[in-house]
Write a protein that holds these residues in place. Structure first.
Motif, PDB file in Angstrom:
ATOM      1  N   THR A   1      -3.612   8.934  -9.794  1.00  0.00           N
ATOM      2  CA  THR A   1      -3.606   7.587 -10.366  1.00  0.00           C
ATOM      3  C   THR A   1      -2.569   6.705  -9.675  1.00  0.00           C
ATOM      4  N   ARG A   2      -1.606   7.339  -8.985  1.00  0.00           N
ATOM      5  CA  ARG A   2      -0.499   6.606  -8.382  1.00  0.00           C
ATOM      6  C   ARG A   2      -0.408   6.892  -6.882  1.00  0.00           C
ATOM      7  N   PHE A   3       0.065   5.898  -6.128  1.00  0.00           N
ATOM      8  CA  PHE A   3       0.160   6.045  -4.679  1.00  0.00           C
ATOM      9  C   PHE A   3       1.071   7.207  -4.275  1.00  0.00           C
ATOM     10  N   ASN A   4       2.175   7.403  -5.040  1.00  0.00           N
ATOM     11  CA  ASN A   4       3.129   8.439  -4.636  1.00  0.00           C
ATOM     12  C   ASN A   4       2.617   9.851  -4.918  1.00  0.00           C
ATOM     13  N   GLU A   5       1.442   9.978  -5.537  1.00  0.00           N
ATOM     14  CA  GLU A   5       0.834  11.294  -5.745  1.00  0.00           C
ATOM     15  C   GLU A   5      -0.058  11.696  -4.566  1.00  0.00           C
ATOM     16  N   LEU A   6      -0.295  10.757  -3.664  1.00  0.00           N
ATOM     17  CA  LEU A   6      -1.158  11.034  -2.514  1.00  0.00           C
ATOM     18  C   LEU A   6      -0.394  11.764  -1.416  1.00  0.00           C
ATOM     19  N   PRO A   7      -1.045  12.674  -0.688  1.00  0.00           N
ATOM     20  CA  PRO A   7      -0.401  13.292   0.475  1.00  0.00           C
ATOM     21  C   PRO A   7      -0.040  12.230   1.509  1.00  0.00           C
ATOM     22  N   ALA A   8       1.032  12.467   2.251  1.00  0.00           N
ATOM     23  CA  ALA A   8       1.527  11.494   3.237  1.00  0.00           C
ATOM     24  C   ALA A   8       0.449  11.027   4.215  1.00  0.00           C
ATOM     25  N   PRO A   9      -0.415  11.919   4.756  1.00  0.00           N
ATOM     26  CA  PRO A   9      -1.434  11.433   5.701  1.00  0.00           C
ATOM     27  C   PRO A   9      -2.382  10.408   5.088  1.00  0.00           C
ATOM     28  N   ILE A  10      -2.640  10.504   3.770  1.00  0.00           N
ATOM     29  CA  ILE A  10      -3.510   9.510   3.124  1.00  0.00           C
ATOM     30  C   ILE A  10      -2.729   8.236   2.839  1.00  0.00           C
ATOM     31  N   GLN A  11      -1.472   8.379   2.401  1.00  0.00           N
ATOM     32  CA  GLN A  11      -0.632   7.183   2.206  1.00  0.00           C
ATOM     33  C   GLN A  11      -0.612   6.324   3.469  1.00  0.00           C
ATOM     34  N   GLU A  12      -0.581   6.986   4.621  1.00  0.00           N
ATOM     35  CA  GLU A  12      -0.470   6.266   5.897  1.00  0.00           C
ATOM     36  C   GLU A  12      -1.728   5.476   6.243  1.00  0.00           C
ATOM     37  N   THR A  13      -2.828   5.737   5.574  1.00  0.00           N
ATOM     38  CA  THR A  13      -4.065   4.983   5.833  1.00  0.00           C
ATOM     39  C   THR A  13      -4.187   3.749   4.955  1.00  0.00           C
ATOM     40  N   LEU A  14      -3.276   3.572   3.995  1.00  0.00           N
ATOM     41  CA  LEU A  14      -3.431   2.545   2.960  1.00  0.00           C
ATOM     42  C   LEU A  14      -2.363   1.457   3.044  1.00  0.00           C
ATOM     43  N   ALA A  15      -2.782   0.240   2.717  1.00  0.00           N
ATOM     44  CA  ALA A  15      -1.855  -0.873   2.523  1.00  0.00           C
ATOM     45  C   ALA A  15      -2.379  -1.702   1.355  1.00  0.00           C
ATOM     46  N   VAL A  16      -1.467  -2.343   0.634  1.00  0.00           N
ATOM     47  CA  VAL A  16      -1.853  -3.139  -0.537  1.00  0.00           C
ATOM     48  C   VAL A  16      -1.773  -4.617  -0.185  1.00  0.00           C
ATOM     49  N   ILE A  17      -2.904  -5.316  -0.379  1.00  0.00           N
ATOM     50  CA  ILE A  17      -2.972  -6.760  -0.115  1.00  0.00           C
ATOM     51  C   ILE A  17      -2.495  -7.548  -1.332  1.00  0.00           C
ATOM     52  N   ALA A  18      -2.911  -7.100  -2.528  1.00  0.00           N
ATOM     53  CA  ALA A  18      -2.667  -7.899  -3.730  1.00  0.00           C
ATOM     54  C   ALA A  18      -2.547  -7.011  -4.952  1.00  0.00           C
ATOM     55  N   LYS A  19      -1.828  -7.523  -5.958  1.00  0.00           N
ATOM     56  CA  LYS A  19      -1.752  -6.869  -7.264  1.00  0.00           C
ATOM     57  C   LYS A  19      -1.988  -7.925  -8.343  1.00  0.00           C
ATOM     58  N   GLY A  20      -1.846  -7.533  -9.609  1.00  0.00           N
ATOM     59  CA  GLY A  20      -2.084  -8.486 -10.693  1.00  0.00           C
ATOM     60  C   GLY A  20      -3.551  -8.770 -10.913  1.00  0.00           C
ATOM     61  N   VAL A  21      -4.400  -7.785 -10.551  1.00  0.00           N
ATOM     62  CA  VAL A  21      -5.852  -7.934 -10.691  1.00  0.00           C
ATOM     63  C   VAL A  21      -6.286  -7.376 -12.042  1.00  0.00           C
TER      64      VAL A  21
ATOM     65  N   GLY B   1      -5.635  -2.122 -10.475  1.00  0.00           N
ATOM     66  CA  GLY B   1      -5.263  -3.533 -10.469  1.00  0.00           C
ATOM     67  C   GLY B   1      -4.819  -4.070  -9.126  1.00  0.00           C
ATOM     68  N   LYS B   2      -5.395  -3.512  -8.035  1.00  0.00           N
ATOM     69  CA  LYS B   2      -4.948  -3.877  -6.683  1.00  0.00           C
ATOM     70  C   LYS B   2      -6.130  -4.213  -5.761  1.00  0.00           C
ATOM     71  N   ILE B   3      -5.825  -4.879  -4.656  1.00  0.00           N
ATOM     72  CA  ILE B   3      -6.735  -4.974  -3.512  1.00  0.00           C
ATOM     73  C   ILE B   3      -6.082  -4.164  -2.397  1.00  0.00           C
ATOM     74  N   ILE B   4      -6.817  -3.178  -1.889  1.00  0.00           N
ATOM     75  CA  ILE B   4      -6.245  -2.172  -0.991  1.00  0.00           C
ATOM     76  C   ILE B   4      -7.010  -2.147   0.326  1.00  0.00           C
ATOM     77  N   GLU B   5      -6.284  -2.129   1.427  1.00  0.00           N
ATOM     78  CA  GLU B   5      -6.890  -1.918   2.749  1.00  0.00           C
ATOM     79  C   GLU B   5      -6.855  -0.432   3.087  1.00  0.00           C
ATOM     80  N   ILE B   6      -7.982   0.088   3.583  1.00  0.00           N
ATOM     81  CA  ILE B   6      -8.053   1.477   4.014  1.00  0.00           C
ATOM     82  C   ILE B   6      -8.394   1.500   5.501  1.00  0.00           C
ATOM     83  N   ASP B   7      -7.546   2.108   6.285  1.00  0.00           N
ATOM     84  CA  ASP B   7      -7.819   2.265   7.715  1.00  0.00           C
ATOM     85  C   ASP B   7      -8.654   3.534   7.889  1.00  0.00           C
TER      86      ASP B   7
END
Length: 476
Positions: free
Chosen positions: A229-249, A209-215
């Protein structure tokens, strides 16, 4: 709004479910080619009037039309090859990106039966997705590929592996590069079923349900990320490549960028539930790095959401509170009614973005149409069809309650109002004769400078009915 009439010029016929239409220039070439990705896993391009195969990943795609979710055996499916995006420097580096549902990952689904919220039964409004490792429908993957110097595409690495609760709402045309940031934009649906049973779209930790930017430039040495299924399950190096633009999709047919002076207007459609289909537009936004979202979750605090986009689902369906209203009082003399997602509607009422336009599944106005599902949104900047210049064009799968035996999709357009208020829309008339065959408008594409529009049409709603697709160019 002005009545516009266009022609449809067939470019390719007898292709399987054309889900993504993109153009790019191949390394060493000088002409922009139209690429067609099909839901079953083929990618073609048109060169010198001939259709050629660019890549065939059918063996990597989940078996379509075969799901445990209530519609088993119907042949309808929303999985498959869903996203294709070429790197902005594709001509030089050969990089492109795919989003698809992975073969042999079929699970039983997150719920044993189709979901329907009951406003009179709070238990149905507060469900949780438990046992996620076993109770899921399938796994989606986002991958980076490279076109090698010998002309053969090869997979380089996996960016994300996502476990999905249901077969539907996986997004479509789900990968696009932002001309503004140079980052890959992934659009994910809310996970499926209907009414977002677990309210994943509003949960900051849920990838659904998100719009996500991936570097894609960062951490290029992570090759096989875990299935999550959740952002906090991702390893830190992958978390650092992601940002969330929008939710409620709820579900989204991609994102389109329209250059206006020195800024870009972003357009994104949100597929509706029972009432309305909606198109949103925004210019300024402030993405939240996933590392910040995870940190806020650990601290049990609220991240700074200034400039963060919220489309409002599941509390809102476009401009309207999500409906399902029922009398729940045990005393029949009391006229008390309860709205299923009242709390969500209130919570997101101020923070949500108002849509640019909404159109209804039932619309009695003679010059409008009843929609089924929004399937494409594209800005048009060409002067070939002057009345559409600067507008946003969209497609709906099929007219609801079509009186004819054969179904027809709909093409329409709207514009951003200078006062930023909800705008009306107008149907675009087409002169193509589809005969007695049904014509579902499954997607919309454009070329690099948005001066041409392409329409994908399919003759059936079953993924098991092959070779019924045609790709058109929309011309004056």
């Amino acid at each position: 709004m002005i009545n516009v009439k266009v022609s449809l010029r067939p470019l390719v016929s007898k292709v399987n479910l054309p889900t993504v239409l993109k153009t790019t220039i191949l390394p060493g070439d000088s002409i922009e080619r139209l690429f067609i990705a099909t839901q079953v896993g083929e990618i073609f391009y048109i060169g010198n009037g001939v259709i050629r195969t660019f890549l065939d990943i059918r063996p990597r795609i989940i078996k379509l039309g075969d799901s445990e979710l209530g519609v088993s055996g119907s042949g309808y499916d929303e999985r498959g090859l869903l996203g294709l995006a070429f790197h902005p420097e594709f001509y030089y580096n050969g990089l492109f990106y795919l989003h698809y549902s992975v073969a042999e990952t079929q699970g039983p689904g997150a719920l044993p039966e189709p979901f329907m919220p009951n406003p009179c039964d709070p238990r149905t409004l507060n469900l949780r997705w438990i046992n996620r490792e076993t109770q899921y429908d399938h796994i989606d993957t986002v991958e980076e590929w490279i076109l090698q110097s010998n002309g053969q595409p090869q997979k380089r690495r996996t960016l994300l592996n996502l476990r999905r609760p249901f077969l539907n709402h996986n997004g479509v045309n789900s990968l696009n590069f932002s001309p503004e940031t140079g980052k890959l934009v992934l659009t994910t649906g809310d996970g499926g079923s209907g009414y977002d049973p677990f309210n994943l779209s509003q949960d900051d930790m849920e990838i659904a349900g998100k719009i996500i930017e991936i570097d894609v430039v960062k951490n290029t040495f992570t090759y096989n990320p875990p299935v999550v299924t959740r952002f906090n399950e991702l390893p830190a190096p992958i978390q650092e490549t992601l940002a969330v633009i929008a939710k409620g999709v709820r579900n989204i047919p991609g994102i389109s960028f329209q250059r206006f002076n020195n800024q870009y207007i972003k357009y994104a459609g949100n597929v509706g539930q029972d009432l309305a289909e909606s198109i949103f537009s925004f210019v300024d936004y402030k993405p939240i790095p996933v590392t910040q979202l995870v940190q806020a979750s650990l601290m049990n605090s609220e991240p700074d959401q200034e400039g963060f986009i919220n489309f409002g689902w599941r509390g809102w369906e476009g401009a309207f509170p999500a409906s399902i209203i029922r009398g729940c009082s045990a005393n029949p003399t009391l006229d008390e009614k309860t709205m299923a997602y009242y709390n969500e509607a209130v919570k997101t009422s101020v923070r949500r973005l108002q849509p640019l336009t909404s159109y209804f599944h039932k619309d009695p106005r003679p010059d409008k149409f009843g929609g089924t599902a929004l399937t494409g949104v594209q800005a048009y900047m060409g002067n070939g069809i002057p009345d559409l210049m600067g507008s946003v064009v969209f497609t709906d799968l099929a007219r609801a309650e079509e009186s004819q035996s054969s179904v027809r999709g709909v093409l329409a357009y709207t514009r951003v109002r200078t006062d930023c208020k909800l705008n009306d829309f107008s149907v675009i008339k087409t002169d193509y004769n589809f005969g007695s065959q049904s014509a579902y408008f499954v997607n919309l594409g454009t070329n690099l400078d948005q001066t041409r529009l392409y329409l994908g049409v399919y003759g059936s709603m079953k993924v098991t009915d092959f070779n019924q697709g045609t790709v058109f160019e929309i011309i004056p």
